[in-house]
Design a protein around this motif. Sequence first.
Motif, PDB file in Angstrom:
ATOM      1  N   PHE A 183       0.854  -1.179   0.000  1.00 50.07           N
ATOM      2  CA  PHE A 183       0.000   0.000   0.000  1.00 50.07           C
ATOM      3  C   PHE A 183       0.897   1.238   0.000  1.00 50.07           C
ATOM      4  O   PHE A 183       1.969   1.227   0.616  1.00 50.07           O
ATOM      5  CB  PHE A 183      -0.902  -0.018   1.234  1.00 50.07           C
ATOM      6  CG  PHE A 183      -2.040   0.956   1.171  1.00 50.07           C
ATOM      7  CD1 PHE A 183      -3.066   0.785   0.259  1.00 50.07           C
ATOM      8  CD2 PHE A 183      -2.084   2.048   2.026  1.00 50.07           C
ATOM      9  CE1 PHE A 183      -4.121   1.684   0.196  1.00 50.07           C
ATOM     10  CE2 PHE A 183      -3.130   2.955   1.969  1.00 50.07           C
ATOM     11  CZ  PHE A 183      -4.155   2.779   1.052  1.00 50.07           C
ATOM     12  N   LEU A 187       0.467   1.331   6.729  1.00 50.25           N
ATOM     13  CA  LEU A 187      -0.752   0.934   7.418  1.00 50.25           C
ATOM     14  C   LEU A 187      -0.651   1.332   8.887  1.00 50.25           C
ATOM     15  O   LEU A 187       0.434   1.393   9.463  1.00 50.25           O
ATOM     16  CB  LEU A 187      -0.957  -0.581   7.303  1.00 50.25           C
ATOM     17  CG  LEU A 187      -1.106  -1.160   5.893  1.00 50.25           C
ATOM     18  CD1 LEU A 187      -1.505  -2.632   5.978  1.00 50.25           C
ATOM     19  CD2 LEU A 187      -2.127  -0.395   5.073  1.00 50.25           C
ATOM     20  N   ARG A 320      -7.371  -1.159  -2.592  1.00 52.72           N
ATOM     21  CA  ARG A 320      -8.106  -1.917  -1.569  1.00 52.72           C
ATOM     22  C   ARG A 320      -7.502  -3.311  -1.387  1.00 52.72           C
ATOM     23  O   ARG A 320      -7.331  -3.787  -0.262  1.00 52.72           O
ATOM     24  CB  ARG A 320      -9.581  -2.024  -1.960  1.00 52.72           C
ATOM     25  CG  ARG A 320     -10.327  -0.719  -1.922  1.00 52.72           C
ATOM     26  CD  ARG A 320     -10.678  -0.289  -0.526  1.00 52.72           C
ATOM     27  NE  ARG A 320     -11.638  -1.209   0.099  1.00 52.72           N
ATOM     28  CZ  ARG A 320     -12.001  -1.135   1.369  1.00 52.72           C
ATOM     29  NH1 ARG A 320     -11.464  -0.219   2.152  1.00 52.72           N
ATOM     30  NH2 ARG A 320     -12.876  -1.970   1.869  1.00 52.72           N
ATOM     31  N   HIS A 321      -7.187  -3.946  -2.498  1.00 50.16           N
ATOM     32  CA  HIS A 321      -6.612  -5.296  -2.449  1.00 50.16           C
ATOM     33  C   HIS A 321      -5.248  -5.291  -1.771  1.00 50.16           C
ATOM     34  O   HIS A 321      -4.966  -6.123  -0.900  1.00 50.16           O
ATOM     35  CB  HIS A 321      -6.505  -5.857  -3.857  1.00 50.16           C
ATOM     36  CG  HIS A 321      -5.809  -7.178  -3.931  1.00 50.16           C
ATOM     37  ND1 HIS A 321      -6.367  -8.352  -3.463  1.00 50.16           N
ATOM     38  CD2 HIS A 321      -4.575  -7.516  -4.413  1.00 50.16           C
ATOM     39  CE1 HIS A 321      -5.514  -9.349  -3.641  1.00 50.16           C
ATOM     40  NE2 HIS A 321      -4.432  -8.865  -4.227  1.00 50.16           N
ATOM     41  N   TRP A 322      -4.382  -4.351  -2.153  1.00 43.56           N
ATOM     42  CA  TRP A 322      -3.044  -4.293  -1.563  1.00 43.56           C
ATOM     43  C   TRP A 322      -3.106  -3.961  -0.075  1.00 43.56           C
ATOM     44  O   TRP A 322      -2.330  -4.494   0.713  1.00 43.56           O
ATOM     45  CB  TRP A 322      -2.200  -3.255  -2.292  1.00 43.56           C
ATOM     46  CG  TRP A 322      -1.962  -3.577  -3.730  1.00 43.56           C
ATOM     47  CD1 TRP A 322      -2.035  -4.811  -4.322  1.00 43.56           C
ATOM     48  CD2 TRP A 322      -1.647  -2.650  -4.772  1.00 43.56           C
ATOM     49  NE1 TRP A 322      -1.773  -4.711  -5.662  1.00 43.56           N
ATOM     50  CE2 TRP A 322      -1.527  -3.410  -5.975  1.00 43.56           C
ATOM     51  CE3 TRP A 322      -1.446  -1.280  -4.817  1.00 43.56           C
ATOM     52  CZ2 TRP A 322      -1.215  -2.815  -7.190  1.00 43.56           C
ATOM     53  CZ3 TRP A 322      -1.140  -0.677  -6.028  1.00 43.56           C
ATOM     54  CH2 TRP A 322      -1.026  -1.442  -7.200  1.00 43.56           C
ATOM     55  N   GLU A 323      -4.038  -3.084   0.289  1.00 41.30           N
ATOM     56  CA  GLU A 323      -4.200  -2.736   1.691  1.00 41.30           C
ATOM     57  C   GLU A 323      -4.612  -3.951   2.511  1.00 41.30           C
ATOM     58  O   GLU A 323      -4.030  -4.247   3.566  1.00 41.30           O
ATOM     59  CB  GLU A 323      -5.242  -1.634   1.817  1.00 41.30           C
ATOM     60  CG  GLU A 323      -5.482  -1.152   3.244  1.00 41.30           C
ATOM     61  CD  GLU A 323      -6.607  -0.136   3.301  1.00 41.30           C
ATOM     62  OE1 GLU A 323      -6.531   0.784   4.137  1.00 41.30           O
ATOM     63  OE2 GLU A 323      -7.587  -0.274   2.514  1.00 41.30           O
ATOM     64  N   GLN A 324      -5.596  -4.687   2.032  1.00 38.88           N
ATOM     65  CA  GLN A 324      -6.070  -5.874   2.739  1.00 38.88           C
ATOM     66  C   GLN A 324      -5.014  -6.970   2.763  1.00 38.88           C
ATOM     67  O   GLN A 324      -4.833  -7.655   3.779  1.00 38.88           O
ATOM     68  CB  GLN A 324      -7.356  -6.381   2.079  1.00 38.88           C
ATOM     69  CG  GLN A 324      -8.523  -5.414   2.205  1.00 38.88           C
ATOM     70  CD  GLN A 324      -9.710  -5.801   1.339  1.00 38.88           C
ATOM     71  OE1 GLN A 324      -9.691  -6.830   0.655  1.00 38.88           O
ATOM     72  NE2 GLN A 324     -10.750  -4.971   1.326  1.00 38.88           N
ATOM     73  N   GLU A 325      -4.311  -7.128   1.647  1.00 40.43           N
ATOM     74  CA  GLU A 325      -3.273  -8.153   1.566  1.00 40.43           C
ATOM     75  C   GLU A 325      -2.130  -7.852   2.528  1.00 40.43           C
ATOM     76  O   GLU A 325      -1.656  -8.748   3.248  1.00 40.43           O
ATOM     77  CB  GLU A 325      -2.754  -8.223   0.125  1.00 40.43           C
ATOM     78  CG  GLU A 325      -1.765  -9.342  -0.131  1.00 40.43           C
ATOM     79  CD  GLU A 325      -1.351  -9.384  -1.584  1.00 40.43           C
ATOM     80  OE1 GLU A 325      -1.536 -10.435  -2.221  1.00 40.43           O
ATOM     81  OE2 GLU A 325      -0.842  -8.352  -2.092  1.00 40.43           O
ATOM     82  N   GLU A 326      -1.695  -6.606   2.575  1.00 39.78           N
ATOM     83  CA  GLU A 326      -0.602  -6.243   3.477  1.00 39.78           C
ATOM     84  C   GLU A 326      -1.028  -6.368   4.937  1.00 39.78           C
ATOM     85  O   GLU A 326      -0.254  -6.820   5.786  1.00 39.78           O
ATOM     86  CB  GLU A 326      -0.135  -4.819   3.189  1.00 39.78           C
ATOM     87  CG  GLU A 326       1.110  -4.423   3.971  1.00 39.78           C
ATOM     88  CD  GLU A 326       1.640  -3.065   3.597  1.00 39.78           C
ATOM     89  OE1 GLU A 326       2.514  -2.553   4.336  1.00 39.78           O
ATOM     90  OE2 GLU A 326       1.189  -2.494   2.569  1.00 39.78           O
ATOM     91  N   ARG A 327      -2.251  -5.988   5.240  1.00 43.27           N
ATOM     92  CA  ARG A 327      -2.748  -6.119   6.610  1.00 43.27           C
ATOM     93  C   ARG A 327      -2.819  -7.586   7.025  1.00 43.27           C
ATOM     94  O   ARG A 327      -2.456  -7.946   8.145  1.00 43.27           O
ATOM     95  CB  ARG A 327      -4.135  -5.464   6.734  1.00 43.27           C
ATOM     96  CG  ARG A 327      -4.698  -5.509   8.142  1.00 43.27           C
ATOM     97  CD  ARG A 327      -5.981  -4.713   8.264  1.00 43.27           C
ATOM     98  NE  ARG A 327      -5.734  -3.286   8.201  1.00 43.27           N
ATOM     99  CZ  ARG A 327      -6.145  -2.486   7.236  1.00 43.27           C
ATOM    100  NH1 ARG A 327      -6.837  -2.996   6.211  1.00 43.27           N
ATOM    101  NH2 ARG A 327      -5.889  -1.202   7.248  1.00 43.27           N
ATOM    102  N   SER A 328      -3.279  -8.433   6.085  1.00 39.06           N
ATOM    103  CA  SER A 328      -3.346  -9.860   6.373  1.00 39.06           C
ATOM    104  C   SER A 328      -1.958 -10.456   6.636  1.00 39.06           C
ATOM    105  O   SER A 328      -1.780 -11.239   7.566  1.00 39.06           O
ATOM    106  CB  SER A 328      -4.028 -10.593   5.211  1.00 39.06           C
ATOM    107  OG  SER A 328      -4.044 -11.978   5.407  1.00 39.06           O
ATOM    108  N   ASN A 331      -0.710  -9.370  10.028  1.00 38.17           N
ATOM    109  CA  ASN A 331      -1.374 -10.080  11.111  1.00 38.17           C
ATOM    110  C   ASN A 331      -0.828 -11.490  11.284  1.00 38.17           C
ATOM    111  O   ASN A 331      -0.680 -11.989  12.398  1.00 38.17           O
ATOM    112  CB  ASN A 331      -2.888 -10.145  10.846  1.00 38.17           C
ATOM    113  CG  ASN A 331      -3.545  -8.781  10.975  1.00 38.17           C
ATOM    114  OD1 ASN A 331      -3.016  -7.881  11.620  1.00 38.17           O
ATOM    115  ND2 ASN A 331      -4.720  -8.627  10.371  1.00 38.17           N
TER     116      ASN A 331
END
Length: 335
Positions: A183, A187, A320-328, A331
């Motif tokens: 992203f 984040l 949106r995809h990169w943000e969710q992927e990096e957050r995942s 985690n």
Amino acid sequence: MLLPFLPADVYGESVHKTMTQTQAAEPKATDIFAARRHLYESIGQMTQIPWYRLAAIDQYERTITRAHPKDRKHPERLTGIFLTSPAWRGWLNPDETDQHPQSILFFNGKGRDGSGDGIADSNNDLDVLYSMASIMQQYGNKQEDFGIGLWEYYHNSRAVQRIQQFAKLYEHFDNLDLFGHAFPVPLGTNYSYRSTWGTKRSWGGYRIHEGTDIFAPHGLPVRSTCYGIVEIKGWNPFGGWRIGIRDLNNHYHYYAHLSGFDKGVRIGDVVTPGQVVGWVGSSGYGKPGTQGKFPPHLHYGIYRDSGLHEWSFDPYPLLRHWEQEERSQRNKKSK
């Protein structure tokens, strides 16, 4: 083994299925990259052309096919290189299905036998890549010779630049799998964004907004979203202090309204996902140094190259995809 059954369309986005539901599971991207690397190295040993240059041509050809799928349609294979039937067999060759290397050569066709089976098959990966390598080999194996060969083949300065950029990336990382993303801002920091692509803009004349605005505090780090080459850096009357990065999908990533650049990032440099390239600002809409005509934010845009021109497309779904992927991923590491 070159694994000819593997699907060839690997861009770090999606892999098209080439096997029926009753067949074995689709091969992993890592297997496809390994098979391609083996192919490039095999032809490289035969022609003394470095594998990363062959990989760069192949990847560029693949991106052009994505932009012109109807004009460059061919069966699924490892290589993305496309030669028209007349170019392959020779323009004056009366046999439209000619696969004989000697008659193809007689009619000045580009097709060659790279597999050693006595046939020049335009859909055989070894034959296709060897044919392209043979074209480049005519001009020599030095870096400047490579540029000349690309120009003589494509007669397009954009193609020459893109392929040289791709070769630099492959040589630098010694790896084909360079499609990871990040992203554009860290984040966990204070930022917000929504889809703003296509909205109207009036400064400098009526036009559409060719990107997504990510509102964030002045000075927040701006990061490269991809593996790429810094193509442009400096002032633009619309975008202010901006930087442009080219990736292996032949996408141009545009970061605008910055307050400044990272001093270690220069035009021609290789960057990685998550690497800081600058900081959020409010520059632009005027002569160099103009600031504060709007709230601080990052304007992020993506442009696709068709070979002759570029056009923007909405980056919001990818963000949106990169943000969710990096957050995942973050985690998972914290568990």
